[in-house]
Design a protein around this motif. Sequence first.
Motif, PDB file in Angstrom:
ATOM      1  N   UNK A  92       6.691  26.597 -18.587  1.00  0.00           N
ATOM      2  CA  UNK A  92       5.610  26.152 -17.695  1.00  0.00           C
ATOM      3  C   UNK A  92       5.995  24.824 -17.036  1.00  0.00           C
ATOM      4  N   UNK A  93       6.465  23.886 -17.855  1.00  0.00           N
ATOM      5  CA  UNK A  93       6.864  22.579 -17.324  1.00  0.00           C
ATOM      6  C   UNK A  93       8.038  22.714 -16.364  1.00  0.00           C
ATOM      7  N   UNK A  94       8.951  23.639 -16.648  1.00  0.00           N
ATOM      8  CA  UNK A  94      10.091  23.859 -15.756  1.00  0.00           C
ATOM      9  C   UNK A  94       9.623  24.363 -14.393  1.00  0.00           C
ATOM     10  N   UNK A  95       8.578  25.203 -14.378  1.00  0.00           N
ATOM     11  CA  UNK A  95       8.035  25.703 -13.116  1.00  0.00           C
ATOM     12  C   UNK A  95       7.457  24.549 -12.289  1.00  0.00           C
ATOM     13  N   UNK A  96       6.748  23.634 -12.969  1.00  0.00           N
ATOM     14  CA  UNK A  96       6.228  22.461 -12.263  1.00  0.00           C
ATOM     15  C   UNK A  96       7.365  21.584 -11.733  1.00  0.00           C
ATOM     16  N   UNK A  97       8.370  21.371 -12.574  1.00  0.00           N
ATOM     17  CA  UNK A  97       9.501  20.511 -12.184  1.00  0.00           C
ATOM     18  C   UNK A  97      10.255  21.074 -10.986  1.00  0.00           C
ATOM     19  N   UNK A  98      10.199  22.379 -10.816  1.00  0.00           N
ATOM     20  CA  UNK A  98      10.897  23.001  -9.689  1.00  0.00           C
ATOM     21  C   UNK A  98      10.140  22.820  -8.378  1.00  0.00           C
ATOM     22  N   UNK A  99       8.821  22.575  -8.465  1.00  0.00           N
ATOM     23  CA  UNK A  99       7.984  22.498  -7.271  1.00  0.00           C
ATOM     24  C   UNK A  99       7.609  21.059  -6.892  1.00  0.00           C
ATOM     25  N   UNK A 100       7.359  20.233  -7.896  1.00  0.00           N
ATOM     26  CA  UNK A 100       6.828  18.885  -7.637  1.00  0.00           C
ATOM     27  C   UNK A 100       7.713  18.040  -6.727  1.00  0.00           C
ATOM     28  N   UNK A 101       9.040  17.956  -6.938  1.00  0.00           N
ATOM     29  CA  UNK A 101       9.852  17.092  -6.071  1.00  0.00           C
ATOM     30  C   UNK A 101       9.740  17.434  -4.590  1.00  0.00           C
ATOM     31  N   UNK A 102       9.699  18.729  -4.257  1.00  0.00           N
ATOM     32  CA  UNK A 102       9.609  19.110  -2.847  1.00  0.00           C
ATOM     33  C   UNK A 102       8.249  18.735  -2.264  1.00  0.00           C
ATOM     34  N   UNK A 103       7.192  18.813  -3.079  1.00  0.00           N
ATOM     35  CA  UNK A 103       5.858  18.435  -2.602  1.00  0.00           C
ATOM     36  C   UNK A 103       5.755  16.924  -2.378  1.00  0.00           C
ATOM     37  N   UNK A 157       0.839  -1.204   0.000  1.00  0.00           N
ATOM     38  CA  UNK A 157       0.000   0.000   0.000  1.00  0.00           C
ATOM     39  C   UNK A 157       0.873   1.253   0.000  1.00  0.00           C
ATOM     40  N   UNK A 158       1.938   1.241   0.795  1.00  0.00           N
ATOM     41  CA  UNK A 158       2.845   2.399   0.803  1.00  0.00           C
ATOM     42  C   UNK A 158       3.433   2.646  -0.578  1.00  0.00           C
ATOM     43  N   UNK A 159       3.860   1.568  -1.233  1.00  0.00           N
ATOM     44  CA  UNK A 159       4.407   1.710  -2.583  1.00  0.00           C
ATOM     45  C   UNK A 159       3.371   2.219  -3.561  1.00  0.00           C
ATOM     46  N   UNK A 160       2.126   1.735  -3.414  1.00  0.00           N
ATOM     47  CA  UNK A 160       1.040   2.197  -4.294  1.00  0.00           C
ATOM     48  C   UNK A 160       0.777   3.693  -4.095  1.00  0.00           C
ATOM     49  N   UNK A 161       0.817   4.140  -2.841  1.00  0.00           N
ATOM     50  CA  UNK A 161       0.612   5.563  -2.557  1.00  0.00           C
ATOM     51  C   UNK A 161       1.699   6.399  -3.210  1.00  0.00           C
ATOM     52  N   UNK A 162       2.953   5.970  -3.067  1.00  0.00           N
ATOM     53  CA  UNK A 162       4.056   6.734  -3.647  1.00  0.00           C
ATOM     54  C   UNK A 162       3.956   6.774  -5.169  1.00  0.00           C
ATOM     55  N   UNK A 215       5.752  12.363   1.471  1.00  0.00           N
ATOM     56  CA  UNK A 215       6.392  11.137   1.959  1.00  0.00           C
ATOM     57  C   UNK A 215       6.866  11.301   3.400  1.00  0.00           C
ATOM     58  N   UNK A 216       7.375  12.500   3.718  1.00  0.00           N
ATOM     59  CA  UNK A 216       7.819  12.761   5.094  1.00  0.00           C
ATOM     60  C   UNK A 216       6.640  12.725   6.060  1.00  0.00           C
ATOM     61  N   UNK A 217       5.520  13.289   5.655  1.00  0.00           N
ATOM     62  CA  UNK A 217       4.333  13.292   6.513  1.00  0.00           C
ATOM     63  C   UNK A 217       3.819  11.867   6.742  1.00  0.00           C
TER      64      UNK A 217
END
Length: 434
Positions: A331-342, A296-301, A347-349
């Motif tokens: 536009x895609x670069x803006x998403x790529x800059x934000x998505x990894x941190x989110x 389930x954890x893997x499915x969530x990730x 995952x941390x939560x």
Amino acid sequence: MTAEIAVFNRYGIALAADSAVTTTVGFSEKIYNNADKLFELSKDHPVAIMIYNNAALCGAPWELLIKTFRKTLSTSPLSTIEDYGKAFFNYVKSNKKIITDEMQEDFLKAIYCHVILPGILRQVQDQDVANFLQAFSLAPTTEQYHAFIETRARQLFATVDSNDFFDDFDQSDFNLAKQYIASFILEICSNCIAPDMQNGNPDYSAGLIDSLIDLFAVYTCKNSDLGTYSGIVIAGFGEDEYYPVVQSHHVYGIFNNKLMIPATSNQNNSGTLSGIMPFAQDDEVHTFMRGCSKGITGCIHDSLNNAFSNMKVEVTNIIASQNPAMSRVSIEAAFDAVIPSQIAYTNTMIDNHATQNHIQKVLSILDSLAKVDLGYMAESLVNLTAFKRKVSNDSDSVGGPIDVAVLSKGDGLVWLKRKHYFDKELNYRFFNRK
């Protein structure tokens, strides 16, 4: 397969192991519930050993190695569990009467012929030969077939060659392995690969021979993903240790009087005074500790990554259609800059929730458990895995009587549950000998 577990706190350590063993002959698989996997490593001191996955080393049963080693130990204790492990492994690799040179060679040949090479041949047949047939509407020649094998072998070699050497292995061992394998490589080829007949004699190209020698040598000397290892868990107390110590290793075989043990397989509880360490099949223990299964954890990730990727595409399409002057790349670069941190935040939560609401609650109780309760907990966790296998469509690869032992500094090793393959009342002499 197997389910084994170590549960420990400041008072002692409990070890539990099931009795299921799986044997495979051809395409048939049989499961027996009578295997011994938990043993005393010393009769005089609180040290135990568990085995899992492969019950033999180069054809020699681990049980035989353990019980003969036990007789060589003096009554004087060793300082640490690490010392017991070194003494045991030194005994294993140097005992030529139990593991002969012929047994070591037969073992390596079996790995080369029945584990490594079949995987390559399946890829060649399912992909290379199939693609050739589709493209040319005829079967490849034997020479072309050998070329496919050589290419696959070199690709696999490049993958494994980037891994670390086994403990105590280095380039000199690799060179020695190549010389050793060269002495019987033609035997392996003639047994496993159709020869290219030239003048009535089998012929293999120098490139094919060299590629297989390199491949088998790198598997002999470096860590890999082969599942043929034996898991060895040594736990208890050395003379200078007052709190439980657990160490585990993966042992693949013996070559050049050295044990094939990857450094990355070593686990220990260093710096931890209480905890739960599962071995072999650990899914149910993971679920118990974290409140959620690995699946389930893997499915969530995976779902989270896919959701963000899909959102990036859809939102980019909307913004680009409404604002033609804006570049899709920006536009895609803006998403790529934000998505990894989110993703990292989410995952941390999840990890923090599992730690605070499940792991810490179990560990807080574990700290104060008495020795008998440690044994009960260890047995229950193995039983949990066995029960899940029994009521699901998975094979009953965990089951049978569960052996449970508790080790403490003051009381030594105490068996809470232990099976025997014979009637105790009919074999009083056995216990008198003990």
